[in-house]
Structures are given as structure tokens and as C-alpha cells.
Design a protein around this motif. Structure first.
Motif, PDB file in Angstrom:
ATOM      1  N   GLN A 143       0.844  -1.175  -0.004  1.00 48.80           N
ATOM      2  CA  GLN A 143      -0.006   0.107  -0.001  1.00 48.80           C
ATOM      3  C   GLN A 143       0.989   1.071   0.156  1.00 48.80           C
ATOM      4  N   LEU A 144       1.920   1.288   0.658  1.00 48.10           N
ATOM      5  CA  LEU A 144       2.762   2.459   0.818  1.00 48.10           C
ATOM      6  C   LEU A 144       3.439   2.682  -0.794  1.00 48.10           C
ATOM      7  N   ALA A 145       4.109   1.505  -1.160  1.00 48.06           N
ATOM      8  CA  ALA A 145       4.514   1.579  -2.513  1.00 48.06           C
ATOM      9  C   ALA A 145       3.444   2.307  -3.658  1.00 48.06           C
ATOM     10  N   LYS A 146       2.114   1.648  -3.274  1.00 43.40           N
ATOM     11  CA  LYS A 146       1.163   2.415  -4.317  1.00 43.40           C
ATOM     12  C   LYS A 146       0.633   3.825  -4.074  1.00 43.40           C
ATOM     13  N   PHE A 147       1.054   4.199  -2.753  1.00 38.52           N
ATOM     14  CA  PHE A 147       1.032   5.617  -2.436  1.00 38.52           C
ATOM     15  C   PHE A 147       2.200   6.418  -2.961  1.00 38.52           C
ATOM     16  N   PHE A 148       3.251   5.915  -3.108  1.00 35.62           N
ATOM     17  CA  PHE A 148       4.619   6.729  -3.550  1.00 35.62           C
ATOM     18  C   PHE A 148       4.246   6.679  -5.341  1.00 35.62           C
ATOM     19  N   GLU A 149       3.794   5.538  -5.750  1.00 34.12           N
ATOM     20  CA  GLU A 149       3.581   5.811  -7.156  1.00 34.12           C
ATOM     21  C   GLU A 149       2.501   6.793  -7.603  1.00 34.12           C
ATOM     22  N   ARG A 150       1.290   6.974  -6.839  1.00 36.32           N
ATOM     23  CA  ARG A 150       0.299   7.870  -7.171  1.00 36.32           C
ATOM     24  C   ARG A 150       1.074   9.383  -6.820  1.00 36.32           C
ATOM     25  N   VAL A 151       1.923   9.683  -5.889  1.00 36.65           N
ATOM     26  CA  VAL A 151       2.416  10.709  -5.507  1.00 36.65           C
ATOM     27  C   VAL A 151       3.423  11.001  -6.713  1.00 36.65           C
ATOM     28  N   ALA A 152       4.116  10.172  -7.242  1.00 33.69           N
ATOM     29  CA  ALA A 152       4.965  10.348  -8.410  1.00 33.69           C
ATOM     30  C   ALA A 152       4.375  10.769  -9.758  1.00 33.69           C
ATOM     31  N   GLY A 153       2.948  10.354  -9.687  1.00 32.11           N
ATOM     32  CA  GLY A 153       2.228  10.796 -11.039  1.00 32.11           C
ATOM     33  C   GLY A 153       1.245  11.971 -11.035  1.00 32.11           C
ATOM     34  N   LEU A 154       1.455  12.646  -9.817  1.00 27.49           N
ATOM     35  CA  LEU A 154       0.929  13.808  -9.802  1.00 27.49           C
ATOM     36  C   LEU A 154       1.369  14.790 -10.576  1.00 27.49           C
ATOM     37  N   PRO A 155       0.529  15.859 -11.479  1.00 26.53           N
ATOM     38  CA  PRO A 155       1.036  16.798 -12.097  1.00 26.53           C
ATOM     39  C   PRO A 155       1.998  17.640 -11.453  1.00 26.53           C
ATOM     40  N   ARG A 156       2.047  18.038 -10.274  1.00 25.88           N
ATOM     41  CA  ARG A 156       2.856  18.926  -9.471  1.00 25.88           C
ATOM     42  C   ARG A 156       3.809  18.289  -8.634  1.00 25.88           C
ATOM     43  N   LEU A 157       4.977  18.671  -8.610  1.00 24.87           N
ATOM     44  CA  LEU A 157       6.071  18.280  -8.005  1.00 24.87           C
ATOM     45  C   LEU A 157       6.032  18.048  -6.545  1.00 24.87           C
ATOM     46  N   VAL A 158       5.999  16.807  -5.969  1.00 28.02           N
ATOM     47  CA  VAL A 158       6.197  16.342  -4.572  1.00 28.02           C
ATOM     48  C   VAL A 158       7.162  15.336  -4.291  1.00 28.02           C
ATOM     49  N   ASN A 159       8.041  15.748  -3.540  1.00 27.96           N
ATOM     50  CA  ASN A 159       9.219  14.963  -3.128  1.00 27.96           C
ATOM     51  C   ASN A 159       9.039  14.249  -1.561  1.00 27.96           C
ATOM     52  N   VAL A 160       9.509  13.128  -1.513  1.00 24.83           N
ATOM     53  CA  VAL A 160       9.900  12.508  -0.114  1.00 24.83           C
ATOM     54  C   VAL A 160      10.858  12.988   0.433  1.00 24.83           C
ATOM     55  N   ASN A 161      11.058  13.836   1.341  1.00 22.59           N
ATOM     56  CA  ASN A 161      12.282  14.191   2.431  1.00 22.59           C
ATOM     57  C   ASN A 161      12.595  13.254   3.300  1.00 22.59           C
ATOM     58  N   GLU A 162      11.664  12.927   4.103  1.00 21.17           N
ATOM     59  CA  GLU A 162      11.944  12.011   5.195  1.00 21.17           C
ATOM     60  C   GLU A 162      10.924  10.634   5.072  1.00 21.17           C
ATOM     61  N   PHE A 163      11.569   9.677   5.646  1.00 19.70           N
ATOM     62  CA  PHE A 163      10.802   8.409   5.565  1.00 19.70           C
ATOM     63  C   PHE A 163      11.265   7.479   6.702  1.00 19.70           C
TER      64      PHE A 163
END
Length: 215
Positions: A143-163
């Protein structure tokens, strides 16, 4: 008209002294001609050769500078293109709440149970404002991997800074994930001066999404 005896004797005498005297005279005339006529011309020629060498060096330097200038222009044009593409992926202030909802929706659609979704005040960077988003969610690796995939596909830039992930004892497939995402807003004005000690912290630039998806 009779010539003086010494001159007459020289004329009537042997040819060798006359040849030698003639050669000396030719050499003397050549030397005088060189120093009076040719020497100044040669000095001028030498000066022109030196000047030509200097001009040639200046021309070569100018050509190198022109080539460098063209390279800089190409690099600037390329950077402007990249900046334009980057600005297209950066949300404006009005679009920020929509982006928050998109991230929250991506978490829900991925099956994560979100217990905390908190955008933080913007942090000025070089030419952008970085807007951190703190998320605490519960779910599986998939589920977490699917979330990262969806965030990466957003039209606006969103990065993962801390995890950070923590396993939960009640289920081996379930874990708690503490994330800090970051989106960026392009800024045309310079960053504000550092806040003085004791000053009140800045408020977030956009409203937070509610649990029902409305801002």
C-alpha cells in the motif's frame, strides 16, 4: 683644363687602386643609403610586424570570448527552458489546497489509514518556497508503494524528504509510516530576512484539508 698632378697620376696609374677605390665608394654609398633611406623603413616594418602580432592575438582572444559568450547563451536558454518546465510543475498559492487534497486522496486510494496530515509553514529556498507536509499513516509495504507511485504521478512536484517505518505487533503485514513530503512554490521575490528571536512563527500559506476532503 689640366688636372692636379696627384689626380692625374692616379688616373694614369694602375687599375687596381682605382677598382678598390670604386668598390669603397659603392660600399659607402650603399651604407649611406641604408642608414638614410632603408633603416627607417625597416624600423617601420618591424613596428608593423609587432602591431600585427598584437592585433592577431587580440582577434584570437575576441573570437574565444565570442565562442564563450555563445556557449553561455546556449546554457542560459537551456536553463530557462528547464525553469519553465519546473515552474509548470510547481503549484501556485491558489493550487496548494488542491494539491493537499490530491496527496490525501492518493493515500486513501492506496489503502493507507492516515492519522495525521499536516502541512507546515513554507521554508524559503533559493527561488522557491518549500512546503513540508507531515503524514502519519498505517498500512502494508504494498500500500505504501502504491501511495508513492500515485504521488510520483501527480502533475505537481512532490518529493519525499523523510521516511520512517515502524512495525506493528498486531499484524506482521501492517506498519506505521512517518513521512515528510515537500512541494515547492516558485517565488519571484527574494527570501524574507531571518526571524528575530521570540518572533511569532509564520502561518501556513494555505488551508489544511479536512477529513471529508473539503478545504
Amino acid at each position: 683644363m689640366a688636372l692636379p698632378p696627384p689626380i692625374q697620376n692616379f688616373i694614369d696609374g694602375p687599375k687596381l687602386p682605382k677598382v678598390v677605390l670604386g668598390l669603397v665608394g659603392v660600399v659607402a654609398i650603399a651604407a649611406v643609403s641604408y642608414f638614410l633611406l632603408l633603416s627607417p623603413v625597416q624600423v617601420r616594418i618591424d613596428a608593423l610586424v609587432v602591431k600585427r602580432t598584437q592585433v592577431t592575438a587580440e582577434v584570437n582572444t575576441a573570437r574565444a570570448q565570442v565562442a564563450e559568450l555563445e556557449r553561455f547563451r546556449r546554457e542560459i536558454a537551456e536553463l530557462e527552458k528547464r525553469l519553465a518546465l519546473l515552474k509548470d510543475r510547481l503549484p501556485s498559492e491558489k493550487e496548494t489546497p488542491t494539491l493537499y487534497r490530491a496527496v490525501s486522496t492518493a493515500a486513501e486510494q492506496s489503502g493507507l489509514g492516515v492519522s495525521l496530515f499536516q502541512p507546515k509553514p513554507a521554508v524559503p529556498k533559493d527561488v522557491v518556497n518549500e512546503i513540508p507536509i507531515t503524514i502519519t499513516a498505517q498500512g502494508s509495504y504494498h500500500q505504501l508503494a502504491k501511495f508513492f507511485e500515485r504521488v510520483a504521478g501527480l502533475p505537481r512536484l512532490v518529493n519525499v524528504n523523510e521516511f520512517k517505518m515502524t512495525g506493528l505487533t498486531k499484524s506482521k503485514d501492517s506498519m506505521k509510516a512517518d513521512l515528510t513530503l515537500a512541494t515547492y512554490m516558485y517565488r519571484t521575490t527574494p527570501p524574507p530576512p531571518p526571524a528575530k528571536p521570540g518572533a511569532a512563527p509564520a502561518k501556513p500559506t494555505a488551508s489544511l484539508p479536512s477529513s471529508d476532503g473539503r478545504s
